[in-house]
Structures are given as structure tokens and as C-alpha cells.
Scaffold this motif. Structure first.
Motif, PDB file in Angstrom:
ATOM      1  N   ALA A  38       0.868  -1.186   0.000  1.00 29.51           N
ATOM      2  CA  ALA A  38       0.000   0.000   0.000  1.00 29.51           C
ATOM      3  C   ALA A  38       0.900   1.230   0.000  1.00 29.51           C
ATOM      4  N   TYR A 117      -2.961   1.625  -4.447  1.00 30.19           N
ATOM      5  CA  TYR A 117      -2.827   3.004  -3.979  1.00 30.19           C
ATOM      6  C   TYR A 117      -4.122   3.386  -3.268  1.00 30.19           C
ATOM      7  N   PRO A 118      -4.132   3.424  -1.956  1.00 32.34           N
ATOM      8  CA  PRO A 118      -5.372   3.735  -1.234  1.00 32.34           C
ATOM      9  C   PRO A 118      -5.973   5.093  -1.596  1.00 32.34           C
ATOM     10  N   GLY A 131      -7.614   7.640   2.591  1.00 33.58           N
ATOM     11  CA  GLY A 131      -7.573   6.364   1.895  1.00 33.58           C
ATOM     12  C   GLY A 131      -8.946   5.812   1.581  1.00 33.58           C
ATOM     13  N   VAL A 135      -8.348  -1.152   0.251  1.00 34.72           N
ATOM     14  CA  VAL A 135      -7.187  -1.799   0.857  1.00 34.72           C
ATOM     15  C   VAL A 135      -7.560  -2.454   2.183  1.00 34.72           C
ATOM     16  N   VAL A 146      -0.070  -6.176   5.259  1.00 35.22           N
ATOM     17  CA  VAL A 146       0.004  -4.976   4.429  1.00 35.22           C
ATOM     18  C   VAL A 146       1.370  -4.335   4.633  1.00 35.22           C
ATOM     19  N   THR A 196      -8.080   0.799   7.133  1.00 37.65           N
ATOM     20  CA  THR A 196      -7.571   1.716   6.107  1.00 37.65           C
ATOM     21  C   THR A 196      -6.885   2.915   6.743  1.00 37.65           C
ATOM     22  N   ILE A 199      -3.467   1.996   7.979  1.00 33.80           N
ATOM     23  CA  ILE A 199      -2.542   1.871   6.850  1.00 33.80           C
ATOM     24  C   ILE A 199      -2.083   3.248   6.378  1.00 33.80           C
TER      25      ILE A 199
END
Length: 222
Positions: A38, A117-118, A131, A135, A146, A196, A199
Motif C-alpha cells: 500500500a 494506492y489507497p 484512503g 485496501v 500490508v 484503512t 494503513i
């Protein structure tokens, strides 16, 4: 040597010779099993850079037009994107977005590495945008780790509005893998949103970008 290994080796050599990138954290990439890369997104070239410099194969999506060109140029582009492990996808359609996630899910279930690519699309102003939860869906559905990636300076390789590539130094920082409980596809949206956000926090720490609380314009809706 297979076409993938040859293409990646050649591309990595060109990147190393022309850009002399700083790459940190390669040891964080799992040596086996599925994983999700990510990353933030600053340049058209980001996927190629990650694919070339990662120690394992990472499948990223690329616009379907790159695979359907005609003539010598079209054949060269198709050969290159297939060679680095890219997957053609139609952009801008909800059905295509859903199918794209299913394609990544299939690759993860095979034990492969995939990239996403979030933010959904390139940041044109350097901000790190909120994001999209695709993901998070992948992470919770599969339980795959991740691997957050922060790219710094890749936007200078191909400035907005330019068709040419300008060799420039850039940095790729790879963070420690993030692990989420495997819940399958039936998890609630708040859990997906939380994963998300976690991340994105890791990507921000690696890239050092200023955050935006909004979604990037032009990205598909959640």
C-alpha cells in the motif's frame, strides 16, 4: 531467465544508474506468502519503480490502453507492462473497480504480492489524501500482511503535463508489515475504515507528507 525477470532486472538497472534511489526497509517484505503493498502515489512511474525495486513480484493495475496500442510503440508498451507484472483494468467504471478488487483477491489467495494506492489516483499537489477502503477490505478479507510504502520525490521524474522522464534521485521507504485479523468479506464497514486509516497513518509516517482529510478528486467513491 523469464521475460518478467529480464524486464525487471533491466528496469532496475536503469533506475539505479540514472536515479541512484535510496531504498530503505527491503527486509520488511515477507519472503513468502501473500502480501499487499500500500503506497502513496505521486507519479505515473510509481508502480514501475515499486515493481522493479521490490525483492518479490508485485502486481499493480495499469490502464487497459497500455495493452491495446497498435504498431511498434503499442507492442513495446504491452510487452513492458506485461513484463513488469502489470494487470490491465478499465478505469472509471464501478463494475470495473469491483472486478479489480476480485482480481487482487484471487492473486492473494494464490500467495502472490499485489500493489494498491489507497488514495485512488495520483496526488497532484503533494498532499496525502484520505484512503479509500478497498485496501482495508483486502486486508480483512484475506488476512494478508500490508506492507506500507512511502515514496518521496518521484513526482520530479515526470512533472505534471510532461511526457518526458527526467532522471532524479528519489526515496522509497518500506515499513514494517501491518497485520489485521482475517474476518472474511463479511466484516462491517467501520472495521474496514479503521484498517484503512491505520494503513494511511503508516504511509504518512514513511512519506512525511502533509495529510488531507478529504478524498482525492477524480478517485472513485467508496
Amino acid at each position: 531467465m523469464g521475460i518478467y525477470d529480464l524486464t525487471r532486472s533491466t528496469t532496475r538497472g536503469l533506475i539505479a544508474g540514472l536515479c541512484r534511489p535510496t531504498v530503505e526497509g527491503l527486509a520488511h517484505v515477507p519472503t513468502e506468502g501473500p502480501f499487499i503493498v500500500a503506497a502513496n502515489h505521486l507519479s505515473f512511474l510509481d508502480s514501475v519503480l515499486i515493481q522493479a525495486l521490490m525483492p518479490r513480484r508485485v502486481a499493480f493495475f495499469a490502464k487497459a490502453e497500455y495493452f491495446t496500442g497498435t504498431g511498434v510503440k503499442g507492442a513495446m508498451m504491452r510487452s513492458f507492462f506485461e513484463g513488469v507484472g502489470s494487470i490491465p483494468v478499465q478505469r472509471g467504471e464501478q463494475a470495473a473497480s469491483v472486478q479489480a478488487l476480485k482480481t487482487l483477491l484471487d492473486l492473494l489467495e494464490e500467495g502472490s504480492g499485489v500493489g494498491i494506492y489507497p488514495e485512488g489516483t495520483r496526488s497532484r499537489d503533494g498532499l496525502l489524501y484520505r484512503g479509500r477502503t478497498g485496501v482495508g477490505w483486502l486486508a480483512l478479507t484475506t488476512g494478508a500482511p500490508v506492507v506500507p510504502v512511502g515514496l518521496i520525490g518521484t513526482e520530479a521524474l515526470q512533472p505534471a503535463g510532461s511526457n518526458g522522464i527526467r532522471p532524479q534521485h528519489f526515496t522509497m521507504r518500506i515499513g514494517a508489515p501491518l497485520y489485521f485479523e482475517k474476518t472474511g468479506p463479511g466484516h462491517p464497514l467501520p472495521a474496514r475504515r479503521s484498517a484503512t486509516d491505520t494503513i494511511m497513518d503508516s504511509i504518512a509516517a514513511l512519506s512525511g507528507q502533509q495529510r488531507s482529510a478529504s478524498y482525492n478528486k477524480g478517485a472513485p467513491a467508496d
